[in-house]
Design a protein around this motif. Structure first.
Motif, mmCIF file in Angstrom:
data_model
loop_
_atom_site.group_PDB
_atom_site.id
_atom_site.type_symbol
_atom_site.label_atom_id
_atom_site.label_comp_id
_atom_site.label_asym_id
_atom_site.label_seq_id
_atom_site.Cartn_x
_atom_site.Cartn_y
_atom_site.Cartn_z
ATOM 1 N N GLY A 56 11.522 13.301 -5.642
ATOM 2 C CA GLY A 56 9.845 13.659 -6.205
ATOM 3 C C GLY A 56 9.083 13.166 -7.428
ATOM 4 N N GLY A 57 8.298 12.692 -7.250
ATOM 5 C CA GLY A 57 7.667 11.721 -8.320
ATOM 6 C C GLY A 57 7.242 10.213 -7.536
ATOM 7 N N PHE A 58 7.186 10.334 -6.818
ATOM 8 C CA PHE A 58 7.297 8.841 -5.388
ATOM 9 C C PHE A 58 6.370 8.956 -4.503
ATOM 10 C CE2 PHE A 58 10.488 7.730 -8.275
ATOM 11 C CZ PHE A 58 10.027 6.742 -9.186
ATOM 12 N N LYS A 59 5.909 8.444 -4.201
ATOM 13 C CA LYS A 59 5.384 8.435 -2.729
ATOM 14 C C LYS A 59 5.759 7.157 -1.803
ATOM 15 C CE LYS A 59 1.123 6.997 0.113
ATOM 16 N NZ LYS A 59 -0.048 6.504 -0.442
ATOM 17 N N ILE A 60 6.606 7.675 -0.449
ATOM 18 C CA ILE A 60 7.232 6.924 0.597
ATOM 19 C C ILE A 60 6.457 6.526 1.428
ATOM 20 C CG2 ILE A 60 9.481 6.690 1.335
ATOM 21 C CD1 ILE A 60 10.058 6.723 -1.522
ATOM 22 N N THR A 61 6.177 4.736 2.209
ATOM 23 C CA THR A 61 5.971 4.536 2.793
ATOM 24 C C THR A 61 6.189 3.351 3.418
ATOM 25 O OG1 THR A 61 3.470 4.575 1.901
ATOM 26 C CG2 THR A 61 3.388 3.862 3.307
ATOM 27 N N PRO A 62 6.569 3.104 5.288
ATOM 28 C CA PRO A 62 7.095 2.905 5.416
ATOM 29 C C PRO A 62 5.950 0.731 5.680
ATOM 30 C CG PRO A 62 8.274 3.935 6.907
ATOM 31 C CD PRO A 62 6.914 4.411 5.339
ATOM 32 N N VAL A 63 6.220 -0.391 5.284
ATOM 33 C CA VAL A 63 5.541 -1.316 5.329
ATOM 34 C C VAL A 63 6.285 -2.320 5.813
ATOM 35 C CG1 VAL A 63 3.510 -0.406 3.553
ATOM 36 C CG2 VAL A 63 5.720 -2.119 2.977
ATOM 37 N N ASN A 64 6.213 -2.996 7.088
ATOM 38 C CA ASN A 64 6.812 -3.677 7.363
ATOM 39 C C ASN A 64 6.071 -4.698 7.716
ATOM 40 O OD1 ASN A 64 9.451 -1.571 7.984
ATOM 41 N ND2 ASN A 64 10.334 -2.578 9.852
ATOM 42 N N ARG A 65 5.153 -4.703 8.046
ATOM 43 C CA ARG A 65 3.924 -5.766 7.763
ATOM 44 C C ARG A 65 4.685 -6.759 9.073
ATOM 45 N NH1 ARG A 65 4.117 -6.697 1.379
ATOM 46 N NH2 ARG A 65 3.327 -4.664 0.691
ATOM 47 N N GLY A 66 4.884 -6.384 10.169
ATOM 48 C CA GLY A 66 4.546 -7.278 11.495
ATOM 49 C C GLY A 66 6.513 -7.631 11.566
ATOM 50 N N LEU A 67 7.562 -7.220 11.125
ATOM 51 C CA LEU A 67 8.406 -7.188 11.645
ATOM 52 C C LEU A 67 9.152 -6.815 12.329
ATOM 53 C CD1 LEU A 67 9.437 -8.770 7.443
ATOM 54 C CD2 LEU A 67 9.045 -10.155 9.373
ATOM 55 N N ASP A 68 10.193 -7.263 12.421
ATOM 56 C CA ASP A 68 11.022 -5.883 13.856
ATOM 57 C C ASP A 68 11.609 -5.304 12.685
ATOM 58 O OD1 ASP A 68 12.404 -4.609 15.636
ATOM 59 O OD2 ASP A 68 13.533 -6.952 16.560
ATOM 60 N N ALA A 69 11.307 -3.656 13.292
ATOM 61 C CA ALA A 69 12.428 -2.891 11.902
ATOM 62 C C ALA A 69 14.121 -2.568 12.441
ATOM 63 C CB ALA A 69 11.530 -0.984 12.634
ATOM 64 N N HIS A 70 14.451 -3.568 13.441
ATOM 65 C CA HIS A 70 15.760 -3.298 13.675
ATOM 66 C C HIS A 70 16.145 -4.630 12.672
ATOM 67 C CE1 HIS A 70 16.592 -0.530 16.919
ATOM 68 N NE2 HIS A 70 15.465 -0.952 16.964
ATOM 69 N N GLU A 71 15.554 -5.267 12.544
ATOM 70 C CA GLU A 71 15.818 -6.076 11.786
ATOM 71 C C GLU A 71 16.058 -6.425 9.848
ATOM 72 O OE1 GLU A 71 17.451 -9.975 13.038
ATOM 73 O OE2 GLU A 71 17.492 -8.859 14.474
ATOM 74 N N GLU A 72 15.212 -5.752 9.888
ATOM 75 C CA GLU A 72 14.719 -4.976 8.016
ATOM 76 C C GLU A 72 13.564 -3.886 8.175
ATOM 77 O OE1 GLU A 72 11.665 -7.197 4.956
ATOM 78 O OE2 GLU A 72 13.111 -8.810 6.380
ATOM 79 N N LEU A 73 13.169 -3.307 7.303
ATOM 80 C CA LEU A 73 12.912 -1.990 6.840
ATOM 81 C C LEU A 73 12.545 -2.452 5.244
ATOM 82 C CD1 LEU A 73 12.099 0.867 7.045
ATOM 83 C CD2 LEU A 73 14.367 1.537 6.446
ATOM 84 N N GLU A 74 11.407 -2.389 5.592
ATOM 85 C CA GLU A 74 11.034 -2.404 3.772
ATOM 86 C C GLU A 74 10.093 -0.913 3.486
ATOM 87 O OE1 GLU A 74 7.791 -4.942 0.855
ATOM 88 O OE2 GLU A 74 8.230 -6.461 2.902
ATOM 89 N N ILE A 75 10.045 -0.858 2.102
ATOM 90 C CA ILE A 75 10.031 0.988 2.136
ATOM 91 C C ILE A 75 8.778 0.445 0.973
ATOM 92 C CG2 ILE A 75 10.650 2.655 1.783
ATOM 93 C CD1 ILE A 75 13.319 2.688 2.828
ATOM 94 N N LEU A 76 7.857 0.780 0.684
ATOM 95 C CA LEU A 76 7.261 0.867 -0.511
ATOM 96 C C LEU A 76 7.376 2.324 -1.009
ATOM 97 C CD1 LEU A 76 4.565 -0.187 -2.590
ATOM 98 C CD2 LEU A 76 3.322 0.674 -0.575
ATOM 99 N N VAL A 77 7.782 1.898 -2.297
ATOM 100 C CA VAL A 77 7.750 3.305 -3.441
ATOM 101 C C VAL A 77 7.340 3.200 -4.296
ATOM 102 C CG1 VAL A 77 9.687 4.608 -4.697
ATOM 103 C CG2 VAL A 77 10.110 3.095 -2.382
ATOM 104 N N GLU A 78 6.109 4.105 -4.581
ATOM 105 C CA GLU A 78 5.262 4.132 -5.734
ATOM 106 C C GLU A 78 5.684 5.556 -6.557
ATOM 107 O OE1 GLU A 78 0.976 2.922 -3.713
ATOM 108 O OE2 GLU A 78 2.129 3.521 -2.697
ATOM 109 N N ARG A 79 5.347 5.178 -7.432
ATOM 110 C CA ARG A 79 5.051 6.342 -8.625
ATOM 111 C C ARG A 79 3.832 7.434 -8.862
ATOM 112 N NH1 ARG A 79 5.046 7.070 -15.604
ATOM 113 N NH2 ARG A 79 2.947 6.475 -13.741
ATOM 114 N N VAL A 80 3.832 8.408 -8.580
ATOM 115 C CA VAL A 80 2.506 9.664 -8.590
ATOM 116 C C VAL A 80 2.799 10.591 -10.059
ATOM 117 C CG1 VAL A 80 2.636 8.824 -5.883
ATOM 118 C CG2 VAL A 80 3.572 11.213 -6.600
ATOM 119 N N ASP A 81 1.353 10.649 -10.267
ATOM 120 C CA ASP A 81 1.785 11.640 -11.315
ATOM 121 C C ASP A 81 1.760 12.779 -11.101
ATOM 122 O OD1 ASP A 81 2.172 10.097 -13.610
ATOM 123 O OD2 ASP A 81 -0.273 9.083 -13.110
#
Length: 81
Positions: A56-81
């Motif tokens: 809790g307290g975080f918003k989770i968003t996968p944001v691969n930005r065009g990269l192959d998901a089998h090569e790399e996974l980037e996750i944006l973890v944003e604090r929410v109030d």
């Protein structure tokens, strides 16, 4: 304008396999990697997302930005109030 702070936390898995001297190369289609990709990888990603969302307290968003998901996974973890 709001103030924003950012940090990065990187976990990198380097996968490898060793073979006997008479090994002819990747003729098996990287079967050792396929075993990882089909069994461990999905479970690892499910567990990671579960942990990130359960706390809790975080918003989770996968944001691969065009990269192959089998090569790399980037996750944006944003604090929410």
């Amino acid at each position: 304008m709001q103030y924003k702070e950012e940090r990065e936390f990187v976990v990198r898995l380097r996968l490898s396999a060793e073979f006997a001297e008479d090994y002819e190369g990747d003729d098996d289609g990287y079967a050792w990697y396929q075993a990882f990709d089909q069994t461990i990888r999905p479970e690892l990603l499910r567990e990671l997302m579960r942990i990130l969302t359960d706390k809790g307290g975080f918003k989770i968003t996968p944001v691969n930005r065009g990269l192959d998901a089998h090569e790399e996974l980037e996750i944006l973890v944003e604090r929410v109030d």
